[in-house]
Motif scaffolding. Structure first.
Motif, short mmCIF file in Angstrom:
data_model
loop_
_atom_site.label_atom_id
_atom_site.label_comp_id
_atom_site.label_asym_id
_atom_site.label_seq_id
_atom_site.Cartn_x
_atom_site.Cartn_y
_atom_site.Cartn_z
N GLY A 1 0.87 -1.21 -0.02
CA GLY A 1 0.03 -0.15 -0.06
C GLY A 1 0.86 1.13 -0.18
N VAL A 2 1.86 1.18 0.70
CA VAL A 2 2.67 2.37 0.84
C VAL A 2 3.56 2.71 -0.47
N GLU A 3 4.05 1.46 -0.99
CA GLU A 3 4.65 1.77 -2.45
C GLU A 3 3.67 2.24 -3.39
N ARG A 4 2.50 1.55 -3.48
CA ARG A 4 1.46 2.05 -4.53
C ARG A 4 1.08 3.55 -4.21
N ARG A 5 1.14 4.17 -3.18
CA ARG A 5 0.97 5.38 -2.70
C ARG A 5 2.09 6.41 -3.27
N GLU A 6 3.29 5.87 -2.98
CA GLU A 6 4.58 6.71 -3.31
C GLU A 6 4.46 6.47 -4.98
N HIS A 7 4.12 5.48 -5.85
CA HIS A 7 4.03 5.41 -6.92
C HIS A 7 3.19 6.58 -7.68
N LEU A 8 2.04 6.81 -7.21
CA LEU A 8 1.08 7.76 -7.63
C LEU A 8 1.60 9.16 -7.23
N GLU A 9 2.40 9.22 -6.32
CA GLU A 9 2.79 10.67 -5.88
C GLU A 9 4.07 10.90 -7.07
N LEU A 10 4.72 9.96 -7.19
CA LEU A 10 5.71 10.29 -8.29
C LEU A 10 5.21 10.83 -9.58
N LEU A 11 3.97 10.24 -10.04
CA LEU A 11 3.35 10.62 -11.28
C LEU A 11 2.80 11.94 -11.19
N GLY A 12 2.71 12.81 -10.13
CA GLY A 12 2.35 13.90 -9.87
C GLY A 12 0.97 14.30 -9.30
N LEU A 13 0.58 13.00 -8.81
CA LEU A 13 -0.86 13.25 -7.86
C LEU A 13 -0.56 13.37 -6.40
N GLN A 14 -1.47 14.14 -6.18
CA GLN A 14 -1.39 14.25 -4.67
C GLN A 14 -2.37 13.41 -3.89
N VAL A 15 -2.02 12.37 -2.86
CA VAL A 15 -2.97 11.59 -2.43
C VAL A 15 -3.06 11.36 -0.83
N LEU A 16 -4.37 11.78 -0.77
CA LEU A 16 -4.89 12.01 0.55
C LEU A 16 -5.21 10.65 1.28
N ARG A 17 -4.94 10.33 2.56
CA ARG A 17 -5.60 9.15 3.07
C ARG A 17 -6.40 9.55 4.11
N VAL A 18 -7.77 8.86 4.46
CA VAL A 18 -8.33 8.90 5.61
C VAL A 18 -8.71 7.49 6.21
N THR A 19 -8.83 7.58 7.46
CA THR A 19 -9.17 6.26 8.30
C THR A 19 -10.68 6.41 8.45
N PRO A 20 -11.36 5.38 8.64
CA PRO A 20 -12.47 5.02 9.32
C PRO A 20 -12.84 5.80 10.60
N ASP A 21 -11.64 5.88 11.68
CA ASP A 21 -11.75 6.87 12.63
C ASP A 21 -11.70 8.11 12.61
N GLN A 22 -11.19 8.62 11.57
CA GLN A 22 -11.02 9.92 11.46
C GLN A 22 -12.31 10.49 10.75
N LEU A 23 -12.96 9.56 9.85
CA LEU A 23 -14.29 9.99 9.35
C LEU A 23 -15.40 9.89 10.41
N ARG A 24 -15.21 9.23 11.46
CA ARG A 24 -15.98 9.24 12.68
C ARG A 24 -15.80 10.47 13.69
N ASP A 25 -14.43 10.64 13.84
CA ASP A 25 -14.21 11.66 14.86
C ASP A 25 -13.65 13.05 14.49
N SER A 26 -13.38 13.10 13.24
CA SER A 26 -12.75 14.60 12.74
C SER A 26 -13.20 15.05 11.34
N VAL A 27 -14.46 14.83 11.19
CA VAL A 27 -15.14 15.35 9.95
C VAL A 27 -14.47 16.66 9.33
N PRO A 28 -14.73 17.71 10.00
CA PRO A 28 -14.54 18.99 9.82
C PRO A 28 -13.01 19.16 9.36
N GLN A 29 -12.12 18.63 10.10
CA GLN A 29 -10.72 18.57 9.67
C GLN A 29 -10.62 17.96 8.64
#
Length: 359
Positions: A305-333
């Motif tokens: 998973g980390v390698e795939r994210r790094e590959h996307l970033e090397l292609l110029g994409l900005q990759v944001l990750r969000v976990t289920p806990d963050q969606l439950r606890d910090s939606v505004p952020q």
């Protein structure tokens, strides 16, 4: 104190609190009541009764479920330690602070399994406990280390052979194992696939624990070698993923940003497949992923998973990750982070021209 001295000014058959009426015989003797008097009062027809070896109920009425829970904890407490109530006699402990002390600190026993789940509020566990009557429902108690008292009466004692005891959660004055650990201990004694699935789903859907924590405890307990438990765990993770996706949709739609391409696969033209993403803004070069993995899922899966994210970033994409806990606890952020990424996208290198395929 002599043979006629009462232990309390209250009538023994009408105690005000459970842990004033459940006590060890040893504690009574240490506070001056002769052992032969204790034994005499526990004889058939006497004013007291012995619920478990060495654990007494100071009246002759039918024990309540609370009586049984506190008796089980007193029975399983380390022999060299005395419950917290002992400091000033059996009347001393009053409230959750006293009730939560059964033995010495990190070695103190705690209720686990179905009885703990019932205390945590799971209806399925409460129903199973209720159906056990008029026979007393079992009370599973978790203790530190492999050396433990034998099972007795309605008590089953489990040693924490997988390591130290978890930090207890005090519910109604009773120290309980956290929900994921209580689930694992309960599932270990269940052979019905429907019962296993019902418990797991209720615990997660009710917000009492997350699916990943429950499955990790099942794995640590060796329960994922049982086919019906594996099936229930897979279904649980799938349902948890679905619920988290719903939260992700709500967060994105409430963030006031352009609609993304949902659930698509990305591929380099004439090159490798890059995998699926949950949301993609091709005009901004921003990818949003719901990350349900953890290091506990296995080093190979985590590294991939980390390698795939790094590959996307090397292609110029900005990759944001969000976990289920963050969606439950910090939606505004999370919404602010997404808006910022989309606003700043014009300052990033242009995203690689990628082929977008439906997932």
């Amino acid at each position: 104190m002599n043979h006629e001295t009462p232990l309390s000014s209250r009538r023994p058959d009408r105690p005000a609190r459970t842990h004033r009426r459940v006590v060890t015989a040893r504690l009574l003797v240490e506070h001056g009541l002769p052992a032969d008097v204790v034994a005499d009062r526990c004889r058939p027809g006497g004013p007291w009764q012995e619920l478990l070896p060495g654990v007494l109920l100071l009246h002759d009425l039918h024990p309540t479920p609370e009586d049984r829970l506190h008796a089980a904890l007193l029975y399983a407490a380390p022999a060299e330690e005395e419950p917290g109530e002992a400091a000033d006699g059996p009347e001393a402990a009053d409230g959750p602070e006293g009730a939560g002390t059964y033995g010495g600190g990190s070695c103190a026993p705690m209720v686990t399994g179905m009885a703990a789940l019932a205390l945590h509020g799971l209806d399925a566990a409460r129903q199973r406990q209720t159906r056990a009557r008029p026979a007393a429902p079992r009370v599973d108690v978790l203790v530190a280390g492999p050396h433990r008292p034998a099972d007795a009466g309605f008590v089953r004692v489990t040693g924490a052979v997988r390591g130290s005891l978890p930090h207890p959660v005090v519910v109604d004055g009773v120290p309980c194992a956290p929900v994921p650990r209580a689930l694992a201990d309960a599932v270990a004694r269940l052979h019905d696939p429907h019962s296993v699935r019902t418990l797991l789903v209720e615990a997660v859907r009710g917000g009492r624990c997350d699916a990943a924590s429950a499955v990790r405890e099942l794995a640590a307990a060796g329960q994922l070698s049982r086919p019906h438990v594996v099936d229930a765990a897979d279904a649980l993770l799938a349902q948890d993923r679905t619920a988290s996706e719903g939260l992700l949709y709500e967060m994105v739609r409430g963030a006031g940003v352009p609609d993304p391409l949902w659930n698509v696969d990305l591929k380099v033209p004439g090159g490798p497949w890059l995998g699926g993403v949950d949301a993609y803004w091709p005009d901004h070069g921003v990818v949003l992923e719901l990350d349900t993995r953890s290091v506990d899922d296995g080093e190979a899966l985590w590294s991939a998973g980390v390698e795939r994210r790094e590959h996307l970033e090397l292609l110029g994409l900005q990759v944001l990750r969000v976990t289920p806990d963050q969606l439950r606890d910090s939606v505004p952020q999370q919404a602010r982070t997404l808006r910022t990424a989309l606003l700043m996208s014009s300052e990033l290198p242009g995203a690689a021209r990628l082929v977008v395929l439906p997932r």
